[in-house]
Design a protein around this motif. Structure first.
Motif, PDB file in Angstrom:
ATOM      1  N   ILE A  36       0.847  -1.204   0.000  1.00 49.54           N
ATOM      2  CA  ILE A  36       0.000   0.000   0.000  1.00 49.54           C
ATOM      3  C   ILE A  36       0.882   1.253   0.000  1.00 49.54           C
ATOM      4  O   ILE A  36       0.644   2.204  -0.746  1.00 49.54           O
ATOM      5  N   GLN A  37       1.908   1.226   0.832  1.00 43.47           N
ATOM      6  CA  GLN A  37       2.823   2.375   0.914  1.00 43.47           C
ATOM      7  C   GLN A  37       3.552   2.589  -0.412  1.00 43.47           C
ATOM      8  O   GLN A  37       3.633   3.714  -0.912  1.00 43.47           O
ATOM      9  N   ASP A  39       2.724   1.778  -3.379  1.00 43.08           N
ATOM     10  CA  ASP A  39       1.837   2.280  -4.445  1.00 43.08           C
ATOM     11  C   ASP A  39       1.753   3.802  -4.443  1.00 43.08           C
ATOM     12  O   ASP A  39       1.451   4.427  -5.454  1.00 43.08           O
ATOM     13  N   LEU A  40       1.956   4.392  -3.292  1.00 41.60           N
ATOM     14  CA  LEU A  40       1.894   5.858  -3.207  1.00 41.60           C
ATOM     15  C   LEU A  40       3.286   6.491  -3.207  1.00 41.60           C
ATOM     16  O   LEU A  40       3.432   7.702  -3.006  1.00 41.60           O
ATOM     17  N   GLY A  41       4.313   5.644  -3.362  1.00 35.50           N
ATOM     18  CA  GLY A  41       5.676   6.169  -3.406  1.00 35.50           C
ATOM     19  C   GLY A  41       6.264   6.447  -2.032  1.00 35.50           C
ATOM     20  O   GLY A  41       7.250   7.179  -1.912  1.00 35.50           O
ATOM     21  N   PHE A  42       5.667   5.875  -0.970  1.00 39.34           N
ATOM     22  CA  PHE A  42       6.190   6.052   0.387  1.00 39.34           C
ATOM     23  C   PHE A  42       7.028   4.828   0.761  1.00 39.34           C
ATOM     24  O   PHE A  42       6.784   3.727   0.244  1.00 39.34           O
ATOM     25  N   PRO A  43       7.983   4.977   1.706  1.00 39.67           N
ATOM     26  CA  PRO A  43       8.723   3.800   2.166  1.00 39.67           C
ATOM     27  C   PRO A  43       7.748   2.756   2.736  1.00 39.67           C
ATOM     28  O   PRO A  43       6.743   3.114   3.349  1.00 39.67           O
ATOM     29  N   ASN A 182      -4.518   5.284   2.955  1.00 43.34           N
ATOM     30  CA  ASN A 182      -3.572   5.064   1.864  1.00 43.34           C
ATOM     31  C   ASN A 182      -4.060   4.001   0.889  1.00 43.34           C
ATOM     32  O   ASN A 182      -3.823   4.096  -0.325  1.00 43.34           O
ATOM     33  N   GLU A 183      -4.748   3.008   1.410  1.00 41.45           N
ATOM     34  CA  GLU A 183      -5.310   1.979   0.527  1.00 41.45           C
ATOM     35  C   GLU A 183      -6.350   2.607  -0.407  1.00 41.45           C
ATOM     36  O   GLU A 183      -6.392   2.344  -1.602  1.00 41.45           O
TER      37      GLU A 183
END
Ligand code: SF4
Ligand code: SF4
Length: 528
Positions: A36-37, A39-43, A182-183
């Motif tokens: 999930i992280q 997919d949003l470009g987060f670690p 975030n999901e």
């Protein structure tokens, strides 16, 4: 889990909540997994250098948003905000006082970004950023619905919501994101709505709705999707497509459009009005979600964008779409300029569905039978993001008056709740700001306490049996928490649900006239 959740007892007014330190410590939503992280470009998880990254992100935000620095510097701990938060009222945890919530971040800001904090940390309430502090942030910054009520009472206008957003942005930057929000954002990027409902499924749902309305009214009210060259693009929360009571609002919008012969469409590519990028405080995510809407508007060639009943979607649309996506004056990239020249300047871009309907009512273009709502005694819950973060119409306070004006135009029985709980002082439903998830149900039930108390008063005094709201989150939250306070979950509904009950469509009017004429004819023949 649900069986252990109980609503707090109503309080006796005037109220000073007794403190229960630590009562909500460790309460937190599920953490987003790596996928999930990513997919949003987060670690995907906490990196080894998380502390450096967190402080770098804080530094970046302090530079980018001057308001954040002002809010962190300006508080004089006067205490005016302390008892204004519904989560503090409902949980009695002192860390849910707005000023205490702010101090969780402020103390770290002081330690690393101010000279006194660097030299004499203890003297100025500064503290090191540790793993425990990070955990505390995750917990208590997910016990704030970013409703901004506290800011109304702060003499400096300090907006805790903005501090919460900054904290969540920092948490995401170190791989500590919230699963629920975030999901959902990931689904919007991939599929176009919070539910992950693909185009064909959306079309099926809307066809089903057309059949339902036909069965109910005998009239072909359309719910069009992807109509090239339609005049209006409707952007609405995806809950309107399937959830109760939201769906009755969508039927209401469609009937209004039908009644005036408007050319309108939904977009399967951008079928979602909600923008959870706001909740996680991340500008890039908020922009990406908004750009889908711009693309849909450009592709379909629409002249006007109307937003359905959704509180935070309207905040993003009203306050940020212009600079995020060029819907309205603001952004100046080529696509924004193209859209600005495409949209019809005679209309507000965007327009709220309530502004649209009220304008038609004022012009006498809708035929309404108020008696169709006579079984209801209605009160109105102002949704935070509409009440305190946006406007409607041409007059200050239009966001308070226009929905109430519509209700009064379509129903005979309306009463407001206590003045300290409505309009700019409205209490959050308890589920806003990305907290509408069952892993936070206990918090949601407790946070609903002040709204439930105000509702109980008008139920007792006036027999209110309908709680109207123009926000998808409020509708879902109330559907869930009303029973905890011994109310009927069915008493929550939208403003356009009331419009839908009262509206007389042109075909219905025509049929009624024909029936009347047919009844009159034999009588006239008899007289002759
Ligand atoms: S913004 Fe709302 S939820 Fe957050 S601290 Fe202020 S009153 Fe509480
Ligand atoms: S009202 Fe404003 S200045 Fe006073 S304690 Fe709260 S945030 Fe600080």
């Amino acid at each position: 889990m649900a069986a252990e959740i109980t609503a707090p007892p109503y309080r006796v007014i005037p109220i000073i909540p007794a403190l229960k330190p630590g009562s909500m410590e460790g309460t937190k939503p599920f953490i987003a997994n790596e996928k999930i992280q990513a997919d949003l470009g987060f670690p995907g998880e906490l990196p080894e250098d998380w502390k450096e990254r967190a402080l770098a992100k804080m530094g970046e935000l302090l530079k980018k948003y001057r308001s954040l620095k002002v809010y962190l510097d300006a508080c004089v701990h006067c205490g005016a905000c302390t008892d204004k938060c519904h989560y503090f009222i409902g949980t009695q945890d002192p860390k849910n006082m707005p000023v205490a919530r702010q101090d969780l971040l402020r103390s770290v800001y002081r330690r690393y970004f101010t000279l006194p904090g660097k030299l004499f940390p203890k003297l100025v309430g500064a503290r090191d950023l540790t793993k425990d502090v990070l955990e505390e942030w995750y917990s208590y910054y997910h016990q704030c619905s970013e409703c901004r009520r506290c800011s109304v009472f702060c003499p400096y206008g300090i907006d805790t919501a903005e501090i919460t957003m900054a904290a969540r942005d920092i948490l995401d930057a170190v791989g500590y994101g919230q699963k629920y929000s975030n999901e959902i954002i990931g689904k919007v990027h991939k599929i176009g709505n919070n539910l992950g409902l693909p185009g064909p499924a959306l079309e099926n749902t809307l066809e089903g709705l057309e059949e339902d309305v036909k069965e109910d009214t005998g009239i072909d009210v359309k719910f069009p999707v992807d109509v090239q060259g339609a005049e209006i693009l409707l952007i609405t929360p995806s809950a309107d497509f399937f959830a109760e009571p939201h769906i009755d609002g969508l039927i209401g919008y469609a009937k209004v459009f039908h009644a005036v012969g408007a050319s309108w469409t939904l977009s399967s590519m951008a079928s979602e009005g909600a923008n959870f990028g706001l909740f996680i405080g991340n500008y890039e995510q908020m922009r990406e979600v908004a750009l889908r809407i711009r693309k849909a508007a450009l592709d379909l060639g629409v002249k006007r964008i109307i937003v359905g009943e959704c509180g935070h979607a309207w905040r993003v649309a009203y306050s940020f779409w212009n600079t995020l996506a060029g819907i309205g004056a603001g952004a100046d990239d080529p696509f924004a300029v193209q859209l600005q020249s495409q949209l019809d300047p005679r209309y507000k871009q965007p327009t709220h569905i309530c502004e649209y309907t009220w304008d038609l009512i004022e012009q006498g273009k809708l035929k309404l039978d108020k008696s169709k709502n006579d079984h209801l005694t209605i009160t109105f819950h102002d949704s935070c993001n509409v009440a305190r973060a946006s406007r409607m119409g041409d007059e200050p306070g239009g966001q308070f008056e226009i929905p109430r004006n519509i209700i009064k135009a379509v129903a005979n029985n309306f009463v407001d709740m206590d003045e300290n709980t409505i309009r700019e002082k409205t209490f959050c439903c308890g589920g806003g700001g990305g907290l509408l998830t069952d892993d936070l149900l206990d918090l949601r039930v407790k946070g609903a306490l002040p709204r439930m108390e105000a509702l109980q008063q008008v139920v007792d005094s006036h027999g209110v049996n309908y709680l109207a709201a123009i926000c998808a989150i409020c509708k879902t939250q109330f559907s869930k928490v009303l029973p905890y306070y011994n109310f009927n979950r069915g008493m929550i509904g939208g403003v356009h649900q009331l419009v839908s009950n009262a509206i007389i469509l042109p075909e219905q009017e025509q049929m009624a006239q024909q029936e009347q004429a047919a009844q009159q004819e034999p009588a006239e023949q008899q007289e002759q």
